[in-house]
Structures are given as C-alpha cells and as structure tokens.
Design a protein around this motif. Sequence first.
Motif, mmCIF file in Angstrom:
data_model
loop_
_atom_site.group_PDB
_atom_site.id
_atom_site.type_symbol
_atom_site.label_atom_id
_atom_site.label_comp_id
_atom_site.label_asym_id
_atom_site.label_seq_id
_atom_site.Cartn_x
_atom_site.Cartn_y
_atom_site.Cartn_z
ATOM 1 N N ASP A 15 49.886 15.187 44.601
ATOM 2 C CA ASP A 15 49.214 16.247 43.863
ATOM 3 C C ASP A 15 49.944 16.652 42.586
ATOM 4 O O ASP A 15 49.871 17.802 42.158
ATOM 5 N N GLY A 16 50.648 15.688 41.986
ATOM 6 C CA GLY A 16 51.142 15.888 40.629
ATOM 7 C C GLY A 16 52.426 16.691 40.535
ATOM 8 O O GLY A 16 52.987 17.150 41.529
ATOM 9 N N GLY A 17 52.902 16.833 39.295
ATOM 10 C CA GLY A 17 54.216 17.416 39.044
ATOM 11 C C GLY A 17 54.385 18.833 39.569
ATOM 12 O O GLY A 17 55.486 19.233 39.938
ATOM 13 N N ALA A 76 54.466 11.406 46.922
ATOM 14 C CA ALA A 76 54.420 10.185 46.095
ATOM 15 C C ALA A 76 53.958 10.545 44.686
ATOM 16 O O ALA A 76 53.277 11.549 44.477
ATOM 17 N N GLY A 77 54.320 9.691 43.732
ATOM 18 C CA GLY A 77 53.893 9.893 42.342
ATOM 19 C C GLY A 77 54.598 11.079 41.708
ATOM 20 O O GLY A 77 55.732 11.436 42.073
ATOM 21 N N GLY A 125 53.992 5.850 40.069
ATOM 22 C CA GLY A 125 53.191 6.409 41.163
ATOM 23 C C GLY A 125 52.382 5.337 41.871
ATOM 24 O O GLY A 125 52.300 5.304 43.104
ATOM 25 N N ILE A 126 51.774 4.430 41.095
ATOM 26 C CA ILE A 126 50.984 3.349 41.695
ATOM 27 C C ILE A 126 51.899 2.481 42.571
ATOM 28 O O ILE A 126 51.549 2.078 43.687
ATOM 29 N N GLN A 127 53.110 2.238 42.074
ATOM 30 C CA GLN A 127 54.044 1.393 42.851
ATOM 31 C C GLN A 127 54.592 2.128 44.075
ATOM 32 O O GLN A 127 54.839 1.509 45.115
ATOM 33 N N THR A 131 48.015 7.802 41.791
ATOM 34 C CA THR A 131 48.836 7.572 42.987
ATOM 35 C C THR A 131 47.980 7.728 44.245
ATOM 36 O O THR A 131 47.983 6.851 45.132
ATOM 37 N N GLY A 132 47.247 8.832 44.316
ATOM 38 C CA GLY A 132 46.451 9.107 45.512
ATOM 39 C C GLY A 132 45.386 8.054 45.757
ATOM 40 O O GLY A 132 45.177 7.607 46.894
#
Length: 469
Positions: free
Chosen positions: A154-156, A278-279, A296-298, A15-16
């Motif tokens: 930065d993830g879940g 995001a993501g 995440g990419i979207q 994502t980042g």
Amino acid sequence: MTYDAQVLVVGAGPTGMTLAAELRFQGVPVTVLERDLEPTPQVRSLGLHARTLEVLAMRGILPRFLDLGTTYPVGGVFAGVGAGRPLELAGRHAHVLGIPQTTTDRLLEEWAVGLGADLRRGAEVVAIAQDDAGVDVTLADGSTLRAAYVVGCDGGRSTVRRLLGIGFPGEPARSEWLLTEAEVGVTPEEVTAAMAQATPGRGGVGPAPHAPGTYRVVLLTDEVAPRDAPPPTLDDVRAQLHKAIGTDLGLHSPRFVSRFGDATRLAERYRSGRVLLAGDAAHIHPPVGGQGQNLGIQDAVNLGWKLAAALRGHDVLDTYQAERRPVAADVLDTTRVLRVLMWGGADGAAVRSLLTELTAYDGVHRHLVEKVTRTATRYDLGAEDPLVGRALPDLEVGAGTLFDLTHEGRWLLLDPAGRHAPDRHGVDHVVADCPALPAPAVLLRPDGHVAWAGDGDLTEILDRWVGRG
Ligand SMILES: Cc1cc2nc3c(=O)[nH]c(=O)nc-3n(C[C@H](O)[C@H](O)[C@H](O)COP(=O)(O)OP(=O)(O)OC[C@H]3O[C@@H](n4cnc5c(N)ncnc54)[C@H](O)[C@@H]3O)c2cc1C
C-alpha cells in the motif's frame, strides 16, 4: 478454517497486482483491496529496467509492454555515467523500456484480473488483527475479511506498516518537487528558449514522451510541504515556474498535479507473523535511476511462490526478507550516490568525472549499470557456487528459450543429460540441450533464480528444495 481469501493484498499498484498474478499462477485465491475507486492518472514512473523485462518475459507477457513502449540501450542508466560507451549485458532483454506507469499499472491489473485475482476498489484497510491461524482486516466501511496471509503493498505511506508498528528509519525528505503534465500556451520554440534560462538542477519542462501535445513539468520547490499539506494545484506549479524561468508558459489543462520528495527509508522488518510488506510499503527513495516500481515488481515475484509454499505447509517466508531487504538497502545506497551525481553541484560533478573515467574499465561500467538494471542480483542461498542465487537470462533451450518454459511460474529442473528425477508437485523436469548452461544441471525457482546447480543426486536435491509432495 474459513477464509474470505487465502491471501489479501492491500494496494493495487504495480507491486500488489504483480503479487496477485504470481499467486494465481500458484493456484492461490487472492483478493486485492484498493482504496481508490479509479486507477490514478498520475504518471510517476516512465520506464522499466532489464530485470523487470526479464520477469515479464518469464511470464510470457513482455510483448504486451513492448507494443506500448519504446526501447533504449542500457548505457547511461547510472545518471548518464558512461552513456555512449558500448556495453553488452547478457540476455535478449537487456534494454530500458520507456513506458508510462499508468500503462504498466493497467497491463499488470488486466493480467492479474485475467488470471482470476479478485480486485475490490473503494476498499480502504483501516485495521488489522492477527492470531495463530489467520488475519482479520477491517475496511473503512466497517466490514471485515479474514485471510491466511496479508501483504501490505500500500505504498510509501503504508497503513499496514503503521498498523504493524514496523519502524521505517532513514532520512526524511530534504528536497521536494512538483510534478504535472499539462498543456502550454506558447510555442515549442518559446518553451525551449525559456528552458535555456533555467538554473541547472531546479527541474525542467519537456514534452511528455507518451502524451502528444502535453508537457511534463518537474520543479524543485522552495521547501518540503508538511505531511498534512493539501494536494498541490496548477497555481502552485505556475508560481514555481515563474520563479524558476520568469514565465509560467501559459500552463493549463493539467492531467494531474502531484509532489514527490527524496525521503529514503527502509522498513526494519518485512514480516510480522502472517502479515508482510512489499514494494514502496517496505522501501522508499528518490526516483533517480527509476527503480522503485521495478523493485516492487521484483519483491512480488520473490514473494508469490513463497506464500503458496507456506499455504501448503512449507514455510520459507523468512527467506523473503533475507533475500529482498539487502537488495532494497543496496538500491537505497545507489540512489544516495545518484542523488549526489545529479544534484551535488561541484562535488557531484567531480564524482561524475571520476566515475566516467572509471567506466573505461568494462567491469566497472558493467557493475554500475547492473546496480540499476538489477540483472546481477544474487541471493545468498548458502552455496559457494557463484551461479547459485543468480537469475538465469533467457538462454536457448532446445528449439526455444528458457523463458518459454517459465510462463506458469513452476520450478524448473533443467537437466540436459536427462537423468532420473522423481515427479514433484509444481516442478517441470526439462530434458533439452542448453549449450550456454554454465552447469551440468540447474534447479530454477519460480522467480527464475538458481536454487541449485551441479551434478548431484536429483532426488536429494528435490527433497531439499521442494519437499516430497
Ligand atoms: C516522479 C516519480 C517518478 C518515478 N519514476 C520511476 C521510474 O522511472 N521507474 C521506477 O521503477 N519507479 C519510479 N518511481 C517509483 C514508483 O512510482 C513507485 O516505486 C511504485 O509506484 C511503487 O509501487 P507500489 O505498488 O509499491 O505502491 P503504489 O504504486 O504507491 O501503490 C499503492 C496502492 O495502495 C493503495 N492504498 C494505500 N493505502 C491503502 C489502504 N489503506 N487500503 C487499500 N489500499 C491502499 C493506493 O491507493 C495505491 O493504489 C517514480 C516515482 C515518482 C514519484
């Protein structure tokens, strides 16, 4: 106002790095802060779905991914329901690409850095403070950086989300799995024979599709480990494997060992002032259907051009949550259904059987597949026209295709009739034949979604969507 970067992205996952690349297309200086010194060796995702392939094709980098992956038909992406039944999805990128996440992540990082993103590894964000004009980010080494906007990718277990105090409601993990890729000390025939004894639904062992000689082991554990539990080891995997199939297959030389659960949660908000999420920082769900990385990419492709617009004084950032949070909510619901299909025992088998019957209806089959491929996502842009808010597939335009024209992430006014349109910042006016275009003209956003379609006054349309600059 002096900033260290216009935008700070926290986290160098898929994502980042996609967001960083999108920001660079818009000419925005961006720094990515990543806690880890090295990319993770963990191979989580094994594939990308059609809308992500379209996004990569839109930016001209899909061939890099195709070269290192394997394509499969889209039928069966809904937990195998309808697999084998023919199904045509629109567009030339309608397939699944088998590619390990470590490769995807590396390609995205090379892409973003090649476009000028400043990636700083060993930079762990520990504090955030914002005022009307910017955001101050503090790193674990005590240094601070200031930016106009910060995005937590930065993830879940997002630190950014926690620091903002944004709730993350949903269901906690009810089940957990151990995951490793390692070598086995027995023959492939012995692995197959041992797996024949395995209880369905408790996981399995199979050749890692991308790493010759290595096996990918996924095993349901007895209980969910507490949040502060130490990382799992190969001994944990061996013990669990012994319980599942009566042998540990002589497992050795792991590339990594990790655990994952089926917690399902959605951030209450995607934005707090100048900080966004995001993501996985915004949504988590079990990996059934293989959707988290795609989502995440979207998210990133939706957000990049909006941050650039906000930096130019045109704040459309609230549309990010309005468009992307419902998509994540829908993906979460889809994974709830897939969870039942895959691990729901007799109930799941009955639902599977019913859905399989229903896939005899083409529309139903298509709908299920599009839930996972995300090729039919439509944002509510306030127009009744069903085309508005949808992403266009890679249509033929002139001597080439639509995605040949979208490599730089600009707005596109696709206008086969060639009417008068004023020059506008970041907009390409394309006058070319497009036989399959389902409208006289369309205005396409940088993320490939239709902002407007019809036959109106183009000056008025551009004023409304991109301003007069
Ligand atoms: C077993 C498994 C299989 C999966 N299969 C698929 C699949 O087939 N398809 C699919 O689409 N998805 C799949 N997923 C989901 C996918 O792996 C995630 O959704 C994806 O990695 C999320 O990307 P991200 O960039 O949002 O977060 P991450 O990949 O988690 O990246 C977050 C980054 O932020 C960094 N970070 C964290 N905290 C800080 C901090 N304080 N400061 C700085 N940096 C920080 C981390 O080090 C990390 O590099 C799978 C997941 C699992 C567990």
